[in-house]
Each structure stands twice: as C-alpha cells, then as structure tokens.
Design a protein around this motif. Structure first.
Motif, PDB file in Angstrom:
ATOM      1  N   PRO A   1       0.726  -1.120   0.231  1.00  0.00           N
ATOM      2  CA  PRO A   1       0.094   0.296   0.088  1.00  0.00           C
ATOM      3  C   PRO A   1       0.758   1.139   0.082  1.00  0.00           C
ATOM      4  O   PRO A   1       2.102   1.308   0.723  1.00  0.00           O
ATOM      5  N   ARG A   2       0.446   2.271  -0.564  1.00  0.00           N
ATOM      6  CA  ARG A   2       1.067   3.525  -0.687  1.00  0.00           C
ATOM      7  C   ARG A   2       0.906   4.046   0.777  1.00  0.00           C
ATOM      8  O   ARG A   2       0.131   3.818   1.340  1.00  0.00           O
ATOM      9  N   GLY A   3       2.090   4.866   1.148  1.00  0.00           N
ATOM     10  CA  GLY A   3       2.061   5.169   2.593  1.00  0.00           C
ATOM     11  C   GLY A   3       2.596   4.221   3.643  1.00  0.00           C
ATOM     12  O   GLY A   3       2.951   4.598   4.559  1.00  0.00           O
ATOM     13  N   THR A   4       2.617   3.002   3.296  1.00  0.00           N
ATOM     14  CA  THR A   4       3.538   1.992   4.014  1.00  0.00           C
ATOM     15  C   THR A   4       4.498   1.810   3.853  1.00  0.00           C
ATOM     16  O   THR A   4       5.546   1.680   4.392  1.00  0.00           O
ATOM     17  N   VAL A   5       5.013   1.722   2.458  1.00  0.00           N
ATOM     18  CA  VAL A   5       6.352   1.569   2.002  1.00  0.00           C
ATOM     19  C   VAL A   5       6.644   2.849   0.785  1.00  0.00           C
ATOM     20  O   VAL A   5       5.691   2.970   0.257  1.00  0.00           O
ATOM     21  N   ALA A   6       7.779   3.438   1.178  1.00  0.00           N
ATOM     22  CA  ALA A   6       8.058   4.662   0.365  1.00  0.00           C
ATOM     23  C   ALA A   6       8.383   4.129  -1.253  1.00  0.00           C
ATOM     24  O   ALA A   6       9.003   2.968  -1.220  1.00  0.00           O
ATOM     25  N   ALA A   7       7.874   5.149  -1.972  1.00  0.00           N
ATOM     26  CA  ALA A   7       8.310   4.632  -3.296  1.00  0.00           C
ATOM     27  C   ALA A   7       9.898   4.432  -3.279  1.00  0.00           C
ATOM     28  O   ALA A   7      10.254   3.482  -4.314  1.00  0.00           O
ATOM     29  N   SER A   8      10.616   5.196  -2.817  1.00  0.00           N
ATOM     30  CA  SER A   8      12.270   5.040  -3.083  1.00  0.00           C
ATOM     31  C   SER A   8      12.709   3.522  -2.547  1.00  0.00           C
ATOM     32  O   SER A   8      13.723   3.291  -2.770  1.00  0.00           O
ATOM     33  N   GLN A   9      11.891   3.121  -1.416  1.00  0.00           N
ATOM     34  CA  GLN A   9      12.376   1.724  -0.740  1.00  0.00           C
ATOM     35  C   GLN A   9      11.637   0.454  -1.394  1.00  0.00           C
ATOM     36  O   GLN A   9      12.111  -0.531  -0.937  1.00  0.00           O
ATOM     37  N   LEU A  10      11.021   0.712  -2.809  1.00  0.00           N
ATOM     38  CA  LEU A  10      10.389  -0.284  -3.315  1.00  0.00           C
ATOM     39  C   LEU A  10      11.399  -1.439  -3.969  1.00  0.00           C
ATOM     40  O   LEU A  10      12.479  -1.053  -4.550  1.00  0.00           O
ATOM     41  N   SER A  11      11.266  -2.842  -3.817  1.00  0.00           N
ATOM     42  CA  SER A  11      12.187  -3.615  -4.409  1.00  0.00           C
ATOM     43  C   SER A  11      11.443  -5.037  -4.613  1.00  0.00           C
ATOM     44  O   SER A  11      10.261  -5.060  -4.028  1.00  0.00           O
ATOM     45  N   LYS A  12      11.709  -5.760  -5.484  1.00  0.00           N
ATOM     46  CA  LYS A  12      11.159  -6.966  -5.349  1.00  0.00           C
ATOM     47  C   LYS A  12      11.309  -8.083  -4.171  1.00  0.00           C
ATOM     48  O   LYS A  12      10.226  -8.905  -3.974  1.00  0.00           O
ATOM     49  N   ASP A  13      12.115  -7.673  -3.086  1.00  0.00           N
ATOM     50  CA  ASP A  13      12.109  -8.358  -2.063  1.00  0.00           C
ATOM     51  C   ASP A  13      11.098  -7.850  -1.100  1.00  0.00           C
ATOM     52  O   ASP A  13      10.504  -8.428  -0.111  1.00  0.00           O
ATOM     53  N   LYS A  14      10.556  -6.594  -1.114  1.00  0.00           N
ATOM     54  CA  LYS A  14       9.764  -6.031  -0.211  1.00  0.00           C
ATOM     55  C   LYS A  14       8.272  -6.010  -0.699  1.00  0.00           C
ATOM     56  O   LYS A  14       7.048  -6.090  -0.139  1.00  0.00           O
ATOM     57  N   CYS A  15       7.911  -6.044  -2.085  1.00  0.00           N
ATOM     58  CA  CYS A  15       6.792  -5.958  -2.713  1.00  0.00           C
ATOM     59  C   CYS A  15       6.446  -6.965  -3.715  1.00  0.00           C
ATOM     60  O   CYS A  15       7.087  -7.136  -4.668  1.00  0.00           O
ATOM     61  N   THR A  16       5.464  -7.828  -3.430  1.00  0.00           N
ATOM     62  CA  THR A  16       4.992  -8.805  -4.381  1.00  0.00           C
ATOM     63  C   THR A  16       3.915  -8.399  -5.299  1.00  0.00           C
ATOM     64  O   THR A  16       2.881  -7.574  -4.918  1.00  0.00           O
ATOM     65  N   LEU A  17       3.682  -9.080  -6.460  1.00  0.00           N
ATOM     66  CA  LEU A  17       2.672  -8.657  -7.146  1.00  0.00           C
ATOM     67  C   LEU A  17       1.027  -9.148  -6.703  1.00  0.00           C
ATOM     68  O   LEU A  17       1.371 -10.388  -6.252  1.00  0.00           O
ATOM     69  N   LYS A  18       0.343  -8.333  -6.788  1.00  0.00           N
ATOM     70  CA  LYS A  18      -0.952  -8.425  -6.542  1.00  0.00           C
ATOM     71  C   LYS A  18      -1.788  -9.394  -7.431  1.00  0.00           C
ATOM     72  O   LYS A  18      -1.955  -9.283  -8.539  1.00  0.00           O
ATOM     73  N   ALA A  19      -2.230 -10.613  -6.739  1.00  0.00           N
ATOM     74  CA  ALA A  19      -3.080 -11.401  -7.626  1.00  0.00           C
ATOM     75  C   ALA A  19      -4.389 -10.778  -8.141  1.00  0.00           C
ATOM     76  O   ALA A  19      -5.102 -10.173  -7.526  1.00  0.00           O
ATOM     77  N   ASN A  20      -4.509 -10.984  -9.574  1.00  0.00           N
ATOM     78  CA  ASN A  20      -5.738 -10.215 -10.204  1.00  0.00           C
ATOM     79  C   ASN A  20      -5.622  -8.567  -9.874  1.00  0.00           C
ATOM     80  O   ASN A  20      -6.684  -8.119 -10.272  1.00  0.00           O
ATOM     81  N   GLY A  21      -4.567  -7.942  -9.720  1.00  0.00           N
ATOM     82  CA  GLY A  21      -4.446  -6.461  -9.560  1.00  0.00           C
ATOM     83  C   GLY A  21      -4.298  -5.927 -11.180  1.00  0.00           C
ATOM     84  O   GLY A  21      -4.384  -6.544 -12.115  1.00  0.00           O
ATOM     85  N   ASN A  22      -4.498  -4.597 -11.105  1.00  0.00           N
ATOM     86  CA  ASN A  22      -4.382  -3.791 -12.356  1.00  0.00           C
ATOM     87  C   ASN A  22      -3.053  -3.983 -12.874  1.00  0.00           C
ATOM     88  O   ASN A  22      -1.867  -4.062 -12.351  1.00  0.00           O
ATOM     89  N   ARG A  23      -3.042  -4.128 -14.437  1.00  0.00           N
ATOM     90  CA  ARG A  23      -1.875  -4.197 -15.013  1.00  0.00           C
ATOM     91  C   ARG A  23      -2.020  -3.075 -16.049  1.00  0.00           C
ATOM     92  O   ARG A  23      -2.783  -2.963 -16.759  1.00  0.00           O
TER      93      ARG A  23
END
Length: 140
Positions: free
Chosen positions: A86-108
């Motif tokens: 969620p935005r606000g929980t993890v800063a955009a500058s801290q995004l990585s494949k280790d911290k954020c996984t793809l949401k099932a059936n999410g927008n693409r």
C-alpha cells in the motif's frame, strides 16, 4: 585504385552492419541489467502518481533498445502491475522485489520508460508514459 575502392567498400559494409550511427539498437529484453534500470524508473512513477491504493511494480521488460547520445538513452516497454504494497506503508524510493510482491488479479498496464544516463556525471533522467491498460487474461 582497386585497393582504395576495396577499403571504401569495407568501411561502408561495416557501417551498414553496425546500423546507423546514433540510431536505436535493439537489446535483449531478458538481460537482468534492464530490469534493474526499470525498477528505478518505476520508483519514480510511483513517487509522481496517485494511481491506485498500492504501488506499481515491474513484471516484465517486453522490449529494450539503446541509443548512444551524450551518454546512453535506454527505451523500454514494460509490463507493470499492482503490488501488495500500500502507498504510505512503503515509500516509493524503498520499493524492491524483496519488499513488494505482485497482487493477484491486480491492475496491469504497459508503460514506456525512457532512461537517459551519463554515469560519469552521476546523472540519470527518467520519462515514464502509460501506453495502455492490460487485462489480466492478456499474455504479453
């Protein structure tokens, strides 16, 4: 005169095989270095966007090409998807494949990400443009 003609022909053939000077050269989209660059571009996309409740993350580099300019210009088409972060929980500058996984059936979506970099000046500039939305069933 014949040797001179052969030299000119050889130079012309070399230029033709290398492509036009200054033009874009297709790259292997599966090379890991491209995904690393794309992650940096998507961080910038998330910093400047309020599109959805969750951050967007890169799924796949669809195409990659480069151009030698004053530095290197990289142009990518990238499949991007909604993450579980969620935005606000993890800063955009801290995004990585280790911290954020793809949401099932999410927008693409499909995005064009252009990176201009001059490593010797510690300079990089991203331009990010949405090409179109992609349905969950669409294979890219």
């Amino acid at each position: 005169l014949q040797m001179q003609s052969l030299l000119v022909l050889s130079c012309a053939l070399s230029v033709a095989m290398a492509g036009l000077a200054g033009g874009f050269v297709k790259q292997d989209a599966n090379d890991e270095k491209h995904m690393e660059k794309v992650w940096r571009g998507v961080k910038g996309l998330n910093e400047g966007s309020n599109d959805g409740a969750n951050h967007l993350i890169p799924i796949k580099v669809v195409s990659a090409k480069s151009q030698v300019v004053a530095g290197t210009k990289w142009e990518y088409e990238v499949l991007v998807g909604e993450s579980e972060c969620p935005r606000g929980t993890v800063a955009a500058s801290q995004l990585s494949k280790d911290k954020c996984t793809l949401k099932a059936n999410g927008n693409r979506s499909l995005y064009k990400i252009v990176l201009w970099e001059k490593p010797w000046e510690n300079f990089e500039q991203f331009n990010v443009e949405k090409i179109r939305s992609v349905s969950a069933a669409e294979v890219i």
